[in-house]
Each structure stands twice: as C-alpha cells, then as structure tokens.
Design a protein around this motif. Structure first.
Motif, mmCIF file in Angstrom:
data_model
loop_
_atom_site.group_PDB
_atom_site.id
_atom_site.type_symbol
_atom_site.label_atom_id
_atom_site.label_comp_id
_atom_site.label_asym_id
_atom_site.label_seq_id
_atom_site.Cartn_x
_atom_site.Cartn_y
_atom_site.Cartn_z
ATOM 1 N N PHE A 12 50.988 48.396 51.348
ATOM 2 C CA PHE A 12 49.928 47.495 50.879
ATOM 3 C C PHE A 12 50.035 46.169 51.620
ATOM 4 O O PHE A 12 50.516 45.179 51.114
ATOM 5 N N ALA A 13 49.600 46.154 52.885
ATOM 6 C CA ALA A 13 49.675 44.948 53.705
ATOM 7 C C ALA A 13 48.495 44.043 53.396
ATOM 8 O O ALA A 13 47.369 44.515 53.278
ATOM 9 N N PRO A 14 48.714 42.728 53.252
ATOM 10 C CA PRO A 14 47.618 41.817 52.934
ATOM 11 C C PRO A 14 46.534 41.844 54.008
ATOM 12 O O PRO A 14 46.807 41.639 55.183
ATOM 13 N N VAL A 15 45.308 42.141 53.599
ATOM 14 C CA VAL A 15 44.195 42.148 54.544
ATOM 15 C C VAL A 15 43.018 41.331 54.031
ATOM 16 O O VAL A 15 42.002 41.232 54.707
ATOM 17 N N SER A 16 43.127 40.760 52.869
ATOM 18 C CA SER A 16 42.047 39.962 52.316
ATOM 19 C C SER A 16 42.652 38.935 51.373
ATOM 20 O O SER A 16 43.850 38.954 51.086
ATOM 21 N N ARG A 17 41.794 38.036 50.880
ATOM 22 C CA ARG A 17 42.263 37.028 49.930
ATOM 23 C C ARG A 17 42.864 37.686 48.690
ATOM 24 O O ARG A 17 43.914 37.261 48.191
ATOM 25 N N LEU A 18 42.228 38.729 48.198
ATOM 26 C CA LEU A 18 42.750 39.431 47.031
ATOM 27 C C LEU A 18 44.081 40.100 47.362
ATOM 28 O O LEU A 18 45.040 40.017 46.587
ATOM 29 N N ASP A 19 44.151 40.765 48.499
ATOM 30 C CA ASP A 19 45.387 41.443 48.877
ATOM 31 C C ASP A 19 46.538 40.454 49.029
ATOM 32 O O ASP A 19 47.676 40.722 48.627
ATOM 33 N N THR A 20 46.244 39.317 49.640
ATOM 34 C CA THR A 20 47.277 38.296 49.809
ATOM 35 C C THR A 20 47.782 37.801 48.463
ATOM 36 O O THR A 20 48.995 37.641 48.259
ATOM 37 N N ALA A 21 46.859 37.570 47.533
ATOM 38 C CA ALA A 21 47.246 37.104 46.205
ATOM 39 C C ALA A 21 48.109 38.142 45.492
ATOM 40 O O ALA A 21 49.097 37.804 44.833
ATOM 41 N N LEU A 22 47.751 39.413 45.625
ATOM 42 C CA LEU A 22 48.524 40.466 44.977
ATOM 43 C C LEU A 22 49.939 40.520 45.536
ATOM 44 O O LEU A 22 50.910 40.755 44.804
ATOM 45 N N ALA A 23 50.079 40.311 46.827
ATOM 46 C CA ALA A 23 51.397 40.349 47.448
ATOM 47 C C ALA A 23 52.255 39.156 47.043
ATOM 48 O O ALA A 23 53.483 39.251 47.002
ATOM 49 N N ASP A 24 51.617 38.031 46.735
ATOM 50 C CA ASP A 24 52.351 36.796 46.429
ATOM 51 C C ASP A 24 52.621 36.594 44.942
ATOM 52 O O ASP A 24 53.373 35.699 44.573
ATOM 53 N N LEU A 25 52.022 37.424 44.100
ATOM 54 C CA LEU A 25 52.050 37.176 42.661
ATOM 55 C C LEU A 25 53.088 38.051 41.967
ATOM 56 O O LEU A 25 53.157 39.254 42.201
ATOM 57 N N VAL A 26 53.905 37.429 41.131
ATOM 58 C CA VAL A 26 54.830 38.169 40.281
ATOM 59 C C VAL A 26 54.390 37.977 38.838
ATOM 60 O O VAL A 26 54.136 36.857 38.400
ATOM 61 N N VAL A 27 54.295 39.069 38.109
ATOM 62 C CA VAL A 27 53.837 39.009 36.721
ATOM 63 C C VAL A 27 54.801 39.801 35.852
ATOM 64 O O VAL A 27 55.544 40.666 36.336
ATOM 65 N N ASP A 28 54.781 39.525 34.560
ATOM 66 C CA ASP A 28 55.666 40.248 33.649
ATOM 67 C C ASP A 28 54.888 41.144 32.695
ATOM 68 O O ASP A 28 55.444 41.688 31.737
ATOM 69 N N LYS A 29 53.597 41.312 32.939
ATOM 70 C CA LYS A 29 52.760 42.228 32.157
ATOM 71 C C LYS A 29 51.564 42.619 33.014
ATOM 72 O O LYS A 29 51.260 41.957 34.014
ATOM 73 N N PRO A 30 50.876 43.692 32.659
ATOM 74 C CA PRO A 30 49.728 44.117 33.465
ATOM 75 C C PRO A 30 48.722 42.984 33.625
ATOM 76 O O PRO A 30 48.354 42.323 32.649
ATOM 77 N N THR A 31 48.281 42.773 34.857
ATOM 78 C CA THR A 31 47.427 41.623 35.164
ATOM 79 C C THR A 31 46.314 42.030 36.109
ATOM 80 O O THR A 31 46.568 42.620 37.174
ATOM 81 N N LEU A 32 45.090 41.706 35.719
ATOM 82 C CA LEU A 32 43.933 41.901 36.578
ATOM 83 C C LEU A 32 43.716 40.645 37.404
ATOM 84 O O LEU A 32 43.595 39.552 36.853
ATOM 85 N N VAL A 33 43.682 40.803 38.714
ATOM 86 C CA VAL A 33 43.447 39.686 39.624
ATOM 87 C C VAL A 33 42.037 39.833 40.183
ATOM 88 O O VAL A 33 41.686 40.880 40.735
ATOM 89 N N LEU A 34 41.228 38.781 40.029
ATOM 90 C CA LEU A 34 39.819 38.815 40.411
ATOM 91 C C LEU A 34 39.528 37.839 41.537
ATOM 92 O O LEU A 34 39.943 36.678 41.483
ATOM 93 N N ASP A 35 38.779 38.309 42.522
ATOM 94 C CA ASP A 35 38.306 37.463 43.608
ATOM 95 C C ASP A 35 36.814 37.202 43.390
ATOM 96 O O ASP A 35 35.982 38.078 43.635
ATOM 97 N N ILE A 36 36.488 36.012 42.904
ATOM 98 C CA ILE A 36 35.096 35.693 42.578
ATOM 99 C C ILE A 36 34.231 35.666 43.836
ATOM 100 O O ILE A 36 33.034 35.993 43.788
ATOM 101 N N ASP A 37 34.805 35.329 44.972
ATOM 102 C CA ASP A 37 34.031 35.359 46.221
ATOM 103 C C ASP A 37 33.552 36.772 46.530
ATOM 104 O O ASP A 37 32.466 36.962 47.073
ATOM 105 N N ARG A 38 34.355 37.772 46.192
ATOM 106 C CA ARG A 38 33.942 39.151 46.431
ATOM 107 C C ARG A 38 32.792 39.540 45.511
ATOM 108 O O ARG A 38 31.901 40.307 45.901
ATOM 109 N N VAL A 39 32.786 39.022 44.287
ATOM 110 C CA VAL A 39 31.651 39.260 43.399
ATOM 111 C C VAL A 39 30.379 38.715 44.038
ATOM 112 O O VAL A 39 29.329 39.380 44.060
ATOM 113 N N GLU A 40 30.455 37.500 44.570
ATOM 114 C CA GLU A 40 29.295 36.903 45.214
ATOM 115 C C GLU A 40 28.844 37.731 46.418
ATOM 116 O O GLU A 40 27.642 37.937 46.636
ATOM 117 N N TYR A 41 29.794 38.213 47.196
ATOM 118 C CA TYR A 41 29.461 39.057 48.347
ATOM 119 C C TYR A 41 28.713 40.312 47.889
ATOM 120 O O TYR A 41 27.681 40.681 48.465
#
Length: 388
Positions: A12-41
């Motif tokens: 899972f190599a970072p290829v987008s803003r969302l991918d980069t965020a997923l690679a950088d984020l540590v969580v202790d419970k299930p977490t949905l990460v949303l890219d609002i720019d992608r919604v606009e796209y």
C-alpha cells in the motif's frame, strides 16, 4: 487519535492525499478517513456527465458535516430522508428549495417541519402518504415513486419502496384531488448498478408509465432517476463522467426532453473518497483439516460494514503483507453475534502470513459505513471519522 511516525503498509504505497494520510496515521480503533477533495472531484465528474440534471446528494450515504458543507459550496442539491438530515443540510447553508424530502414514509410532524422550513418537494408511493402531505404541506409538489422489479444491480432495492405501475395513475389523480401538485415520477435502479446499460430495462418500464400518465392529462415535468451510480469494489466500472453521460443518453432516448431531471447519487459521490483503517484481531482455523482460515477484524457488520449483508458489496483489503502467497479466508467482525460474518459464501483471498496485530486498509469505504455504524454494540466503539 494521535499522529505519529508513518506506518509501513507494504504494497500500500502512498499515491494520493488519502493514501498518504492512511500511511501516516496510527489509530487505536477502526477509523474512516475521508478526503473531501475527492468528494468534490466525484461531484464534478458526475455533473459533467449528467449535464442539466440536478444532483441531489443522498445524505444517508455519509452525513459527515464537512461533506455537506463542501457540497453546498459547489452547488449540490440534497435528497433528505428525515428531519435530522434536512436540519443538517440547512445548518450548512443549503437552500430549502435545493432539498427534497425523498423518503416515502414520513411522520406528519416531520412533513410539517419540512414545509415550514421551505421544503417544497416530497416523495410518496401510497394514498395515505399523499393525505399526510396534503394535511401538513398543503399545495406541495409531489412525485410518485415507482416500484422497480427488474433491477440488475448488485444490491436491488425492491419491494419496500415504490408502487406498482397499475397504481401510479390513481395516486396522481388522488394528489390532484387533495390539492397537491403531482409533478413527476421517481425510481431507483438499485444500488451499485455497475454498468450504465443495466439501466435499460428499468427505464423502459418507467418510461411506459410516464407516457401513459402524460397521455391521461398529468403534466409531468420532473423525473427523479434516483441513485445506482457505482463505486469500484474490484469489478470494472466506467468513470463517473462516462457512466453518467450514458445514463442520460438512455434517459433522453425514452423520455425525451424532460424539463427537470434529478439524480440522487450517494455511493458514487463518497465511496471512493474514504478508506477504513482496521486491525486483525485473530487468524484461526476451526479444525486441523479446515481449508479456510477465519480472519477476525476489529470492525464488523455492527460497526460500519453492514453492507456485507448478503455479500453484495465486496470491499477491497490491503495489508502490509501483500505480495506474500495468498489463500481463502472467511472474514468476520469482533462482536459476540453469530451474524457478524462478513464474507463466507465467497471467501476473501488474503496473505497466508497475515497475523493478529496486522493493520488492514478497507478501500473505497466512504459510503454507508459511518452512517450504518452502531452506537456501540457489544461495547465496541462506533466508527471514528477523520476528515482531511
């Protein structure tokens, strides 16, 4: 929620803003990460294909405030199913005339609230619903929802909503008698209709009802084509602009130049804008000779993955061990409910080296996850949401 050093996710190599965020984020419970720019796209792509049709975002797909705020800013309209969804849209600046009350089953008090708030368009599929609307939103515009019986969608939405063809004319007549303004018809081709040409049979049936109603004297000018716009879950789909343009081509061929066309994408707007970070809790076998492993995640049907019901929606999984040899798995959630099994009829192929503690990314999970998540069944936390 904490931000720490990047976590290696293997393939899972970072290829987008969302991918980069997923690679950088540590969580202790299930977490949905949303890219609002992608919604606009996605919105602009769908709008390009839909042309003059108005997009009414199906709020139920993901009611995250930042999504509504961004969609208001770029001109979207909204399909609301409840008073709470109407209030949410209004709170983010949506104009009342840009909101339709699309649920065919409404409380009288909620109809009255919507009418007083300036909502002017309501859905119905039964005489009693028309009577409620007439009593609490006198003079309102209504459209009649038609029951779809020949859907080719991965998740057909049959039976619960809509009326059969032989009832439509009577309901239009009844609306007139009640002082309402019957302006059109609506339908839903079914969620996750992967190819635009799969709409053809449904459009044939609805167009026949439409033309008969107009011939009977009803000056219909609104066609609500509902949702069905797909997201990628492993099987090929056309891009949103191409898909939407083809749908409109099919609509025009059957209905002609309809003055008002509404589309209600939900999944097609937000699914690919989100991914869930989850964790493997256990990998086991039920016997020494068992072919399939069982992989238990810290997220299940009751904490966001309700759409695995019937195994209709096939989420895509990414792990740090991708590239290793794979084998079939039954996937299940963490709760003590035996129904909390995600995929068993069609097992998922996952790395044989997968182990407890491994991180799992569930791709294209921005639709119907946080909105379906329970308040805490079995004590497991509801799905966390992080907005980029």
């Amino acid at each position: 929620m904490t931000h720490v050093a990047p976590v290696a996710l293997g393939a899972f190599a970072p290829v987008s803003r969302l991918d980069t965020a997923l690679a950088d984020l540590v969580v202790d419970k299930p977490t949905l990460v949303l890219d609002i720019d992608r919604v606009e796209y996605q919105y602009h792509q769908l709008k390009q294909g839909l042309g003059a049709a108005d997009i009414h975002y199906a709020v139920k797909a993901n009611p995250t405030r930042e999504i509504i705020e961004r969609l208001v800013a770029i001109g979207s309209h909204f399909d609301a199913a409840s008073r709470a969804e109407i209030e949410l849209c209004l709170s983010q600046g949506a104009a009342p005339e840009h909101i339709s009350f699309g649920n065919t089953v409404k409380k009288p008090a909620d109809i009255a609230f919507a009418h007083q708030a300036g909502i002017g368009v309501f859905a119905a599929d039964a005489e009693q619903e028309l009577e409620k609307i007439a009593a609490h939103a006198p003079g309102a515009q209504v459209y009649i929802r038609v029951l779809v019986e020949n859907s080719l969608a991965d998740w057909p939405l049959s039976r619960k909503f809509g009326c059969r063809a032989d009832m439509v004319g009577g309901l239009l007549d009844r609306a007139v008698a009640l002082g309402l303004k019957p302006v059109g018809l609506s339908f839903h081709v079914g969620s996750q209709t992967r190819q635009a040409d799969m709409w053809s049979g449904v459009l044939d049936a609805v167009s026949d009802i439409w033309h008969r109603a107009r011939a009977a004297g009803h000056d219909l000018d609104l066609l609500n084509i509902g949702g069905g716009f797909p997201a990628f879950y492993g099987e090929r789909i056309d891009g949103p602009a191409t898909y939407a343009a083809r749908v409109m081509e099919l609509v025009r061929a059957r209905f002609g130049d309809v003055p008002r066309v509404m589309a209600e994408p939900g999944r097609g707007l937000v699914a690919e804008a989100g991914a869930i970070l989850a964790e493997v809790l256990l990998v086991s076998r039920k016997s020494a000779s068992e072919m399939h492993r069982w992989v238990y995640l810290d997220i299940g049907r009751f904490s966001g993955l309700a759409e695995t019901e019937g195994e209709a929606i096939r989420y895509q999984f990414v792990s740090p061990r991708d590239g290793d040899e794979v084998g079939p798995c039954v996937m299940a959630g963490p709760s003590c409910d035996s129904a909390d099994v995600l995929y068993e009829k069609r097992p998922v192929m996952l790395p044989l080296t997968l182990a407890a503690g491994d991180r799992i990314v569930i791709r294209n999970a921005g639709a119907y996850t946080s909105s379906y998540s329970s308040v805490g069944f079995n004590g497991f936390p509801p799905l966390e949401v992080v907005v980029l």
